[in-house]
Design a protein around this motif. Sequence first.
Motif, PDB file in Angstrom:
ATOM      1  N   ASP A 116      -9.901 -41.081 -31.251  1.00 33.73           N
ATOM      2  CA  ASP A 116     -10.429 -40.776 -29.980  1.00 33.73           C
ATOM      3  C   ASP A 116     -10.464 -39.438 -29.587  1.00 33.73           C
ATOM      4  O   ASP A 116      -9.758 -38.930 -28.980  1.00 33.73           O
ATOM      5  N   SER A 118     -11.863 -35.842 -27.914  1.00 36.60           N
ATOM      6  CA  SER A 118     -12.549 -35.360 -26.676  1.00 36.60           C
ATOM      7  C   SER A 118     -13.993 -34.722 -26.881  1.00 36.60           C
ATOM      8  O   SER A 118     -14.701 -34.394 -26.003  1.00 36.60           O
ATOM      9  N   THR A 178     -19.642 -35.265 -20.325  1.00 37.25           N
ATOM     10  CA  THR A 178     -18.290 -35.207 -21.360  1.00 37.25           C
ATOM     11  C   THR A 178     -18.801 -35.513 -22.761  1.00 37.25           C
ATOM     12  O   THR A 178     -20.111 -36.009 -22.988  1.00 37.25           O
ATOM     13  N   ASN A 180     -16.829 -36.885 -25.057  1.00 37.09           N
ATOM     14  CA  ASN A 180     -16.018 -38.042 -25.490  1.00 37.09           C
ATOM     15  C   ASN A 180     -16.866 -39.266 -25.561  1.00 37.09           C
ATOM     16  O   ASN A 180     -17.054 -39.866 -24.709  1.00 37.09           O
TER      17      ASN A 180
END
Length: 407
Positions: A116, A118, A178, A180
Amino acid sequence: MPDVWSEFLPHPWNLIATGVVAAGALFGFIGLSAFFGIWAERKVSARMQDRLGPTRVGPLGLLQSLADGIKLIVKEDVAPAGSDKLLFRLAPYLAFCASFCGFLALPFGAGLVAQDLSVGVFFMLAVLSSEVFGIVLAGYASASKWSLFGGVREAAQVVSYEVPRAMCVVVPVCVAGTLNLNVVGTQQAGWLWNWNLFHDPFTFVAFFIFFITSTASCKRAPFDLAEAESELVAGFHTEYSGIRWSYFFLAEYGSMFAVSGLAALLFLGGWHTGFLPFEPSAPGQLGFWLGNLLNLIVFVGKCWALVLVMIWVRWSFPRLRIDQVMMTCLKYFLPISCVLLVGVCLWQLLVPATVALTIKYALAFVSVLVPLTVFASLFRSAGTAAAPAGQLPGAWSGQPSTLSGRQ
């Protein structure tokens, strides 16, 4: 995942075990995707050309890809006498690694991701773009001018199309706020109109530009100038055979699925169906395992739908010339992507919330209504395909058939 292995292995072996399991799962998924992708390629092209495609090896010819894989493994692997042996052997693995690394940041569900990050969007664009190094090395190291031409063409094409593709990626990123990918997918939970595709007219158009430029970056027709068998024998992989030849196509089908996954996450709601007002894997809903199983099925289904569109496009349009490919990118896609990026920023700053919400609902309604209308029209009249003997059906009704006298 490291917490699970910590019960059995000390640090850092728990991290190593996690990496091995994740890499094995991703490699198996890419191989399985290529397995079905090659079969689908043959079946789709056969149906479009009124053929049957593979039928003998396994049910519906499903094992034809396996038979081809076994053939490539046992086939003699040779290198040209004048080639750079090290670079020649390294190139296919480098191309495959670029495609493989893109899956590390690709979430298949809420939290179902190998790593995961960013900056997942930036990471995927960066590693998928590095596939061109393997292509250029393959052409350069083959000691063949045709392979070199194919590699140089690919470099020019991919580097050019990366610019409008990246700018189209920034459009939904501006909406999400974002990089992400897991967060971007989570933000689109709920009903269909929550998808970034319907956020505004600029994101709607950006999806199609992104998909076209991604098709070009994957060397798919009508942008397959790096291969262009009719002109360059087989392009950058002319001198390759056996298992190394297959790695180029593993990379191609892997990249097709990766960019389709990126499109699904940025524009098409990610792993959300669009018809459930909640996140299936959230506490109190379907549960972690059952919810993420549904998420996985939905996400993979969206990706495969986009991959099938790429296959459909390949067998529907003729190949473009290299000057047409470059002109399409630099003269059309690049200015359009710039307008889309500026437009989405101004939209968020200037357009009132009520107007934006109304247009969002309208885009979602029209996007669902038009395909349903087209699909329903296929069943509007049951006898359109029937015609009297010696005549043509449908729009050619009443015209004599040239095949009527044949046995």
